[in-house]
Design a protein around this motif. Structure first.
Motif, PDB file in Angstrom:
ATOM      1  N   TRP A 186       0.783  -1.227   0.000  1.00 25.42           N
ATOM      2  CA  TRP A 186       0.000   0.000   0.000  1.00 25.42           C
ATOM      3  C   TRP A 186       0.818   1.280   0.000  1.00 25.42           C
ATOM      4  N   VAL A 187       2.139   1.189   0.115  1.00 24.18           N
ATOM      5  CA  VAL A 187       2.940   2.412   0.149  1.00 24.18           C
ATOM      6  C   VAL A 187       2.858   3.154  -1.185  1.00 24.18           C
ATOM      7  N   GLY A 188       2.756   2.437  -2.289  1.00 20.88           N
ATOM      8  CA  GLY A 188       2.652   3.085  -3.593  1.00 20.88           C
ATOM      9  C   GLY A 188       1.344   3.825  -3.772  1.00 20.88           C
ATOM     10  N   TYR A 189       0.272   3.272  -3.248  1.00 24.67           N
ATOM     11  CA  TYR A 189      -1.048   3.923  -3.339  1.00 24.67           C
ATOM     12  C   TYR A 189      -1.025   5.278  -2.649  1.00 24.67           C
ATOM     13  N   ASN A 190      -0.498   5.322  -1.422  1.00 24.69           N
ATOM     14  CA  ASN A 190      -0.432   6.588  -0.689  1.00 24.69           C
ATOM     15  C   ASN A 190       0.576   7.543  -1.316  1.00 24.69           C
ATOM     16  N   THR A 191       1.621   6.998  -1.928  1.00 25.48           N
ATOM     17  CA  THR A 191       2.597   7.857  -2.605  1.00 25.48           C
ATOM     18  C   THR A 191       1.946   8.631  -3.743  1.00 25.48           C
ATOM     19  N   ILE A 192       1.124   7.952  -4.527  1.00 27.51           N
ATOM     20  CA  ILE A 192       0.447   8.610  -5.653  1.00 27.51           C
ATOM     21  C   ILE A 192      -0.511   9.687  -5.149  1.00 27.51           C
ATOM     22  N   ILE A 193      -1.208   9.415  -4.044  1.00 32.37           N
ATOM     23  CA  ILE A 193      -2.133  10.415  -3.492  1.00 32.37           C
ATOM     24  C   ILE A 193      -1.361  11.638  -2.996  1.00 32.37           C
ATOM     25  N   TYR A 194      -0.263  11.395  -2.278  1.00 33.51           N
ATOM     26  CA  TYR A 194       0.555  12.519  -1.803  1.00 33.51           C
ATOM     27  C   TYR A 194       1.144  13.295  -2.978  1.00 33.51           C
ATOM     28  N   LEU A 195       1.562  12.579  -4.007  1.00 39.20           N
ATOM     29  CA  LEU A 195       2.150  13.237  -5.171  1.00 39.20           C
ATOM     30  C   LEU A 195       1.132  14.140  -5.852  1.00 39.20           C
ATOM     31  N   ALA A 196      -0.102  13.669  -5.964  1.00 38.48           N
ATOM     32  CA  ALA A 196      -1.152  14.498  -6.569  1.00 38.48           C
ATOM     33  C   ALA A 196      -1.394  15.759  -5.746  1.00 38.48           C
ATOM     34  N   GLY A 197      -1.336  15.629  -4.412  1.00 46.74           N
ATOM     35  CA  GLY A 197      -1.514  16.803  -3.562  1.00 46.74           C
ATOM     36  C   GLY A 197      -0.356  17.780  -3.687  1.00 46.74           C
ATOM     37  N   MET A 198       0.862  17.263  -3.772  1.00 49.31           N
ATOM     38  CA  MET A 198       2.038  18.136  -3.874  1.00 49.31           C
ATOM     39  C   MET A 198       2.080  18.881  -5.204  1.00 49.31           C
ATOM     40  N   GLN A 199       1.581  18.252  -6.250  1.00 47.49           N
ATOM     41  CA  GLN A 199       1.595  18.911  -7.557  1.00 47.49           C
ATOM     42  C   GLN A 199       0.617  20.075  -7.634  1.00 47.49           C
ATOM     43  N   SER A 200      -0.313  20.141  -6.698  1.00 48.41           N
ATOM     44  CA  SER A 200      -1.262  21.258  -6.671  1.00 48.41           C
ATOM     45  C   SER A 200      -0.702  22.470  -5.926  1.00 48.41           C
ATOM     46  N   ILE A 201       0.460  22.319  -5.275  1.00 44.76           N
ATOM     47  CA  ILE A 201       1.085  23.434  -4.556  1.00 44.76           C
ATOM     48  C   ILE A 201       1.840  24.311  -5.559  1.00 44.76           C
ATOM     49  N   TYR A 222       7.076  24.413   6.546  1.00 44.40           N
ATOM     50  CA  TYR A 222       6.250  25.609   6.489  1.00 44.40           C
ATOM     51  C   TYR A 222       5.443  25.752   5.193  1.00 44.40           C
ATOM     52  N   ILE A 223       5.739  24.943   4.186  1.00 41.55           N
ATOM     53  CA  ILE A 223       4.987  25.035   2.925  1.00 41.55           C
ATOM     54  C   ILE A 223       4.258  23.719   2.632  1.00 41.55           C
ATOM     55  N   THR A 224       5.033  22.639   2.533  1.00 45.68           N
ATOM     56  CA  THR A 224       4.443  21.369   2.093  1.00 45.68           C
ATOM     57  C   THR A 224       3.453  20.813   3.107  1.00 45.68           C
ATOM     58  N   LEU A 225       3.883  20.682   4.353  1.00 47.08           N
ATOM     59  CA  LEU A 225       3.013  20.066   5.364  1.00 47.08           C
ATOM     60  C   LEU A 225       1.718  20.848   5.605  1.00 47.08           C
ATOM     61  N   PRO A 226       1.763  22.194   5.768  1.00 44.43           N
ATOM     62  CA  PRO A 226       0.486  22.905   5.970  1.00 44.43           C
ATOM     63  C   PRO A 226      -0.476  22.778   4.787  1.00 44.43           C
ATOM     64  N   LEU A 227       0.053  22.878   3.564  1.00 49.53           N
ATOM     65  CA  LEU A 227      -0.824  22.804   2.398  1.00 49.53           C
ATOM     66  C   LEU A 227      -1.258  21.371   2.093  1.00 49.53           C
ATOM     67  N   MET A 228      -0.516  20.392   2.598  1.00 49.37           N
ATOM     68  CA  MET A 228      -0.860  18.993   2.378  1.00 49.37           C
ATOM     69  C   MET A 228      -1.724  18.415   3.495  1.00 49.37           C
ATOM     70  N   LYS A 229      -2.091  19.243   4.459  1.00 49.83           N
ATOM     71  CA  LYS A 229      -2.811  18.748   5.629  1.00 49.83           C
ATOM     72  C   LYS A 229      -4.112  18.016   5.274  1.00 49.83           C
ATOM     73  N   PRO A 230      -4.961  18.532   4.374  1.00 50.12           N
ATOM     74  CA  PRO A 230      -6.184  17.775   4.031  1.00 50.12           C
ATOM     75  C   PRO A 230      -5.891  16.408   3.410  1.00 50.12           C
ATOM     76  N   VAL A 231      -4.862  16.331   2.572  1.00 52.22           N
ATOM     77  CA  VAL A 231      -4.500  15.058   1.944  1.00 52.22           C
ATOM     78  C   VAL A 231      -3.957  14.089   2.984  1.00 52.22           C
ATOM     79  N   ILE A 232      -3.129  14.591   3.898  1.00 49.80           N
ATOM     80  CA  ILE A 232      -2.574  13.744   4.950  1.00 49.80           C
ATOM     81  C   ILE A 232      -3.685  13.203   5.842  1.00 49.80           C
ATOM     82  N   ILE A 233      -4.639  14.055   6.190  1.00 46.49           N
ATOM     83  CA  ILE A 233      -5.762  13.615   7.021  1.00 46.49           C
ATOM     84  C   ILE A 233      -6.555  12.532   6.305  1.00 46.49           C
ATOM     85  N   PHE A 234      -6.752  12.689   4.994  1.00 46.80           N
ATOM     86  CA  PHE A 234      -7.487  11.691   4.220  1.00 46.80           C
ATOM     87  C   PHE A 234      -6.769  10.344   4.232  1.00 46.80           C
TER      88      PHE A 234
END
Length: 309
Positions: A186-201, A222-234
């Motif tokens: 499952w690490v690849g599945y979450n990697t793709i989700i995180y990658l999609a979130g990071m590309q929106s920054i 100060y940039i990635t983690l705050p803006l990725m918070k909704p994706v991380i919570i998901f």
């Protein structure tokens, strides 16, 4: 209703057709989506309510049901194997989920950076374990974690002067093997989700941070983690629920032995239903698992709202 004036100065009411064009379009739309709701009701909603009903009955799957009240719940709560399955589930959930999310975030950050080349190749390669047959995965990991001294993992441990481990029966060895299988799958599945979130920054934020002299860790903090918070919570929310429903990996790895070192809550109710033909106690354990998942989900939601503020 619309009215018209006749030649005799009388008023005549025109009746509108019941099926107007708007109603026909709405009906057509509902007909198109109805198969999903029908199948969802039959295979999801009905089994949930039937499980609650069955939890208060004694039934072997063929004969008549016998109402027993809370007896099924008392039986499983007095069973040490049930409590063992709960502890195994939480331990393997923690061992397989937490490292998985951390590594997935780091991999996604690396794939999103401009340093890594052949990004499309790595993205496909990382996601491949998620679409691989679980039977094939179990065979591969069964070879890696074989009990023989010549097994791959035991050979690796021998270089560190560690005695061979009986991965199929050792208390923590079995948990490590199953958790590693879950991690790899499952690490690849979450990697793709995180990658999609990071590309929106927006990339301008990173460029501005670099101009201000921000280090790599400061950019992440100060940039990635705050803006990725909704994706991380998901991902935490979904991964937590999935880890509490862990079934396929331990079943294929253990076979039908159902050893207490690796039995999970879902494996426990599977054993009660399809090996002991005790569908009442199996449904009671499913109901308890249902409420445990609800409690964990509510806690996740409260923590997420707190972090969001």
């Amino acid at each position: 209703m619309p009215e018209i004036q006749t030649k005799n100065n009388t008023t005549k009411v025109l009746k509108m057709p019941y099926f107007t064009e708007r109603k026909k379009e709405s009906l057509t739309g509902y007909l198109y989506i109805s198969p999903f709701f029908i199948l969802f009701t039959i295979f999801s909603i009905f089994p949930i309510f039937f499980s609650f009903y069955l939890a208060f009955h004694r039934w072997n799957g063929l004969g008549e049901m016998q109402y027993v009240g809370w007896r099924n719940f008392k039986l499983i709560l007095d069973d040490p194997m049930f409590w063992k399955s709960i502890s195994n589930t939480f331990i393997m959930a923690l061992m397989g989920t937490l490292p998985q999310l951390i590594v997935a975030f780091l991999l996604a950050y690396a794939l999103n950076s401009s340093i890594v080349r052949f990004k499309n190749f790595f993205r496909i390669s990382i996601f491949m374990p998620n679409v691989t047959s679980i039977v094939a995965v179990a065979i591969v990991f069964g070879t890696i974690y074989t009990n023989s001294e010549t097994g791959i993992m035991n050979v690796v441990l021998s270089y560190f002067n560690i005695s061979p481990i009986n991965w199929g029966s050792n208390e923590w060895g079995l948990k490590v093997a199953i958790s590693t299988m879950v991690f790899w799958r499952w690490v690849g599945y979450n990697t793709i989700i995180y990658l999609a979130g990071m590309q929106s920054i927006p990339n301008e934020l990173y460029e501005a941070a670099k101009i201000d002299g921000a280090s790599l860790w400061q950019q992440i903090r100060y940039i990635t983690l705050p803006l990725m918070k909704p994706v991380i919570i998901f991902t935490v929310f979904v991964s937590t629920i999935g880890s509490l429903q862990l079934f396929t990996e331990p079943l294929v790895f253990l076979g039908r032995t159902m050893r207490e070192e690796g039995i999970t809550m879902v494996l426990y109710l599977y054993r009660e239903a399809f090996m002991n033909n005790a569908f009442g106690t199996a449904s009671a354990s499913a109901v308890i698992l249902f409420f445990i998942i609800i409690i964990i989900s509510v806690i996740n939601l409260l923590v997420a709202n707190r972090l969001g503020k």
